[in-house]
Design a protein around this motif. Structure first.
Motif, PDB file in Angstrom:
ATOM      1  N   ALA A  12    -109.088  59.022  25.399  1.00  0.00           N
ATOM      2  CA  ALA A  12    -108.933  60.361  24.812  1.00  0.00           C
ATOM      3  C   ALA A  12    -109.072  61.450  25.890  1.00  0.00           C
ATOM      4  O   ALA A  12    -108.500  62.541  25.748  1.00  0.00           O
ATOM      5  N   GLU A  32    -106.075  63.570  27.335  1.00  0.00           N
ATOM      6  CA  GLU A  32    -105.458  64.679  26.600  1.00  0.00           C
ATOM      7  C   GLU A  32    -105.706  66.025  27.282  1.00  0.00           C
ATOM      8  O   GLU A  32    -104.895  66.949  27.171  1.00  0.00           O
ATOM      9  N   ASN A  48    -104.623  51.555  18.575  1.00  0.00           N
ATOM     10  CA  ASN A  48    -104.837  53.006  18.482  1.00  0.00           C
ATOM     11  C   ASN A  48    -106.307  53.368  18.588  1.00  0.00           C
ATOM     12  O   ASN A  48    -106.670  54.356  19.237  1.00  0.00           O
ATOM     13  N   LYS A  49    -107.144  52.557  17.973  1.00  0.00           N
ATOM     14  CA  LYS A  49    -108.587  52.798  18.051  1.00  0.00           C
ATOM     15  C   LYS A  49    -109.087  52.644  19.489  1.00  0.00           C
ATOM     16  O   LYS A  49    -109.889  53.452  19.971  1.00  0.00           O
ATOM     17  N   LYS A 104    -107.865  55.585  21.681  1.00  0.00           N
ATOM     18  CA  LYS A 104    -108.618  56.810  21.394  1.00  0.00           C
ATOM     19  C   LYS A 104    -110.026  56.749  21.961  1.00  0.00           C
ATOM     20  O   LYS A 104    -110.544  57.725  22.510  1.00  0.00           O
TER      21      LYS A 104
END
Length: 308
Positions: free
Chosen positions: A302, A305, A294-295, A298
């Motif tokens: 990211a 998005e 997840n890190k 992101k």
């Protein structure tokens, strides 16, 4: 006999690729250097290892026997190196991963930190289309596969990494008026496809069939990069993975054509056979993914998005 490990490595690769040129490229050597080492190796045998017919290099039956023996020797040398690192308390071994071609925009980011931490680990990563990825998984030729659609006929385990989203994309030649037409452009402009066996192509064909679009003209290309360059050049439009066009969108060489029924969305997943007994390196990599995925997603993805 006075052959060297370097000669064994070179001959093993020649036997595999049947090409001096490809061997030189893979081993980062010049073609003359490879030819000299092949000659020096051949001079130690009274029976030919290779022969050239026309312009094609062939490995003789005897050469294949020597290549098989060379592989065993090189595997043992590799095992010695791994055991030496293990004795020093370092995680040591090899991890083999097969990835769908557009996965090359994803997988390196999930590997880098793990590989930097564990310097005794070697990586073999094969980039190909989905059909070949599944085949290598089925034959147990790899530890893991990176795919976005799980195979139905295999019992597998998987760890989800991040979303894989496909958008309709055109070059900067697409006018604002054409952009406003949205899905109607699919029936007016040539549509660029990946080759048979590609997961992206399968997703495109399912989408087109489901929505009943009548495609005017189809063009097939054999890599995501080729499709991207063709769209930039104005050859047509295509449905492409968002992760592969970040720089082109930023430079405005490509633009997303808005369609209500897009994006096509799936998940990139690291997959392995349920029956496979993972070695310590593979197990450590999975543990790393579960903690850090997840890190990593992101940190590096990211930006996606903004297009959802």
């Amino acid at each position: 006999m006075n052959y060297t490990l370097h000669q064994l490595i070179i001959f093993s690769e020649i036997a595999n690729s049947k090409s001096i040129t490809r061997t030189a490229e893979k081993l980062h050597l010049t073609q003359p250097a490879v030819s000299i080492q092949l000659k020096n190796f051949q001079d130690q045998f009274s029976i030919p290892l290779t022969e050239v017919v026309g312009r094609q290099l062939y490995v003789t039956d005897f050469g294949n026997e020597i290549a098989a023996a060379a592989k065993k020797i090189l595997d043992e040398v590799e095992a010695i190196n791994y055991k030496t690192n293990a004795f020093k308390g370092k995680l040591s071994g090899r991890i083999k991963i097969s990835i769908a071609s557009t996965g090359k925009y994803v997988m390196p980011y999930f590997l880098t930190e793990f590989m930097n931490i564990h310097s005794g680990v070697d990586l073999v990563m094969d980039v190909t289309n989905k059909t070949k990825v599944i085949r290598s998984l089925e034959k147990n030729e790899v530890d893991f596969a990176l795919i976005s659609v799980l195979p139905k006929k295999l019992k597998v385990n998987s760890v989800e990494l991040m979303r894989n989203e496909l958008f309709l994309v055109g070059g900067k030649q697409i006018t604002p008026e054409q952009l406003a037409e949205g899905e109607h452009l699919l029936t007016k402009l040539p549509l660029l496809y990946r080759e048979e066996g590609s997961a992206t192509r399968n997703a495109m064909e399912t989408f087109i069939q489901k929505n009943g679009f009548q495609i005017r003209k189809k063009i097939q290309l054999t890599s995501n990069e080729a499709v991207k360059q063709a769209v930039i050049a104005g050859l047509g439009i295509s449905i492409m993975p968002l992760i592969g066009i970040k720089n082109e969108l930023k430079a405005k060489d490509l633009q997303i054509i808005p369609i209500e029924s897009l994006p096509i969305s799936s998940m990139w997943q690291v997959t392995w056979l349920s029956s496979k007994k993972l070695n310590p390196v593979a197990t450590a990599f999975l543990d790393h993914l579960k903690i850090e995925k997840n890190k990593i997603a992101k940190k590096y993805f990211a930006w996606t998005e903004a297009y959802r």
